[in-house]
Enzyme design. Structure first.
Site, mmCIF file in Angstrom:
data_model
loop_
_atom_site.group_PDB
_atom_site.id
_atom_site.type_symbol
_atom_site.label_atom_id
_atom_site.label_comp_id
_atom_site.label_asym_id
_atom_site.label_seq_id
_atom_site.Cartn_x
_atom_site.Cartn_y
_atom_site.Cartn_z
ATOM 1 N NE ARG A 75 -1.998 -1.742 3.563
ATOM 2 C CZ ARG A 75 -2.556 -2.221 4.672
ATOM 3 N NH1 ARG A 75 -3.849 -2.130 4.844
ATOM 4 N NH2 ARG A 75 -1.828 -2.799 5.599
ATOM 5 C CE1 TYR A 156 -14.262 -10.576 -5.626
ATOM 6 C CE2 TYR A 156 -15.051 -12.714 -4.867
ATOM 7 C CZ TYR A 156 -14.240 -11.594 -4.701
ATOM 8 O OH TYR A 156 -13.414 -11.496 -3.607
#
Ligand code: HXC
Ligand code: NAP
Length: 291
Positions: A75, A156
């Site tokens: 991150r 997904y």
């Protein structure tokens, strides 16, 4: 020949330097182990140094070769740059970036705090962006060709999914980046592909997505037409092919490996799987022309 056998020839990844984010656990580690056995040199990262250290030692002992580890939170761009420099100092080059690190958990979306959304989106989307930018810019600046980025997404990413909305949003973004840069950076000799795995049991995923005995209670394997979870070697075979030079003409593709799971959820009449042979006898009569 078994589906759990290694597929590629022993020198398929000889001397390729492969950086795997989240390579100390689960699927990242399994793919890394197979890459090692095909002659690659590995660099793995994750946030927990002790996990990486143990994994690297065990992998080297079992498969030989070289496994460099460096703790990094994907991150944080400064940490990713430090990782990149450390891998270059160790090996002099990177040939393949495997964006595999992820964070996820199940929850009704209305229960999520903004911070919970960020926790997942930052690891998956921002982390993948950070690593791709750091490594890709260097390749382009140094005019290095024959480079590969492989991104691990989910089925997904294309369909969306309830109860994992931050992950679905982030993986969809990663897939969009895969397809976008496959075109934009092809001129620099960089290929981009993605894999969308179905259920492959790992501690990291199962403890967050199917905690306790939920998996057994809900009979997760019944979601899959083949009625089983994936074997890690099946995923490793696909990943090894996609990062190898054998896949030189594969660019911008997302390959699903899920035993047919997402299609089972998609087909309108798939619920008829529950119909018994006796009911089919009756249906056969009831639906034939009467006069
Ligand atoms: C609701 C939650 C939560 C949960 C954390 N949060 N867990 N909210 N339900 N189960 C919230 C916290 O309250 C906090 O909100 C914010 O999220 C950040 O939590 P932290 O624990 O401080 O975050 P962090 O330490 O950064 O950990 C990130 C994590 C964690 C994603 C929450 O689970 C993790 O480290 N995961 C890494 C490994 C992983 O998830 N592997 C599975 C990948 S499987 P506030 O409001 O206080 O900020 C996968 C499979 C996909 O992707 C498809 C399968 C078919
Ligand atoms: P896992 O073992 O939990 O792997 C996740 C890895 O990511 C861990 O090694 C973790 O290490 C690392 N990571 C998490 N946050 C990080 C951060 N901020 N910076 C650096 N590293 C970080 O789970 P897995 O099942 O093997 O998942 C691997 C990949 O497969 C993921 O992309 C996942 O979405 C995908 N996937 C899995 C399945 C499945 O069924 N298993 C299905 C579809 C897709 P640290 O915690 O030490 O940081």
């Amino acid at each position: 020949m078994e589906h759990t056998d290694g597929m590629l020839r022993a020198d398929a990844l000889k001397d390729k330097v492969i950086l795997i984010t989240g390579g100390g656990t689960g699927l990242g580690r399994s793919m890394g182990e197979y890459f090692l056995s095909l002659g690659a040199k590995l660099a793995i990262c994750g946030r927990r140094e002790e996990v990486l250290k143990k994994a690297a030692a065990e992998m080297e002992e079992q498969f030989g070769g070289s496994v460099f580890f460096h703790a990094c939170d994907v991150r944080q761009y400064d940490q990713v740059e430090a990782l990149h420099e450390a891998v270059l100092a160790k090996y002099g080059q990177i040939d393949v970036l495997l964006n595999n690190a992820a964070g996820n958990f199940i929850s009704p979306t209305e229960r999520l705090s903004p911070g919970a959304f960020d926790a997942v989106i930052d690891i998956v989307l921002k982390g993948t962006k950070n690593c791709t930018l750091a490594v890709g810019k260097h390749w382009i600046e140094k005019e290095q060709k024959q480079k590969v980025v492989l991104n691990i997404v989910t089925t997904y990413a294309q369909t969306g999914s309830a109860f994992v909305v931050p992950s679905a949003m982030a993986k969809a973004g990663v897939l969009a980046m895969t397809r976008s840069l496959a075109v934009e950076w092809a001129k620099y000799g960089i290929r981009f592909n993605a894999i969308a795995p179905g259920p492959f049991p790992t501690k990291g995923a199962w403890s967050r997505l199917l905690p306790g005995d939920i998996g057994e209670k809900l009979k997760v394997e019944n979601q899959v037409p083949l009625r089983r979870a994936g074997e890690r070697q099946e995923l490793s075979n696909l990943a090894a092919y996609l990062v190898s030079d054998f896949a030189h003409y594969m660019n911008g593709e997302v390959v699903t490996i899920d035993g047919g799971e997402w299609l089972q959820g998609a087909g309108q009449m798939n619920f008829l799987e529950a119909v018994t042979p006796e009911m089919w006898d009756w249906i056969g009569q009831a639906t034939r022309k009467k006069d």
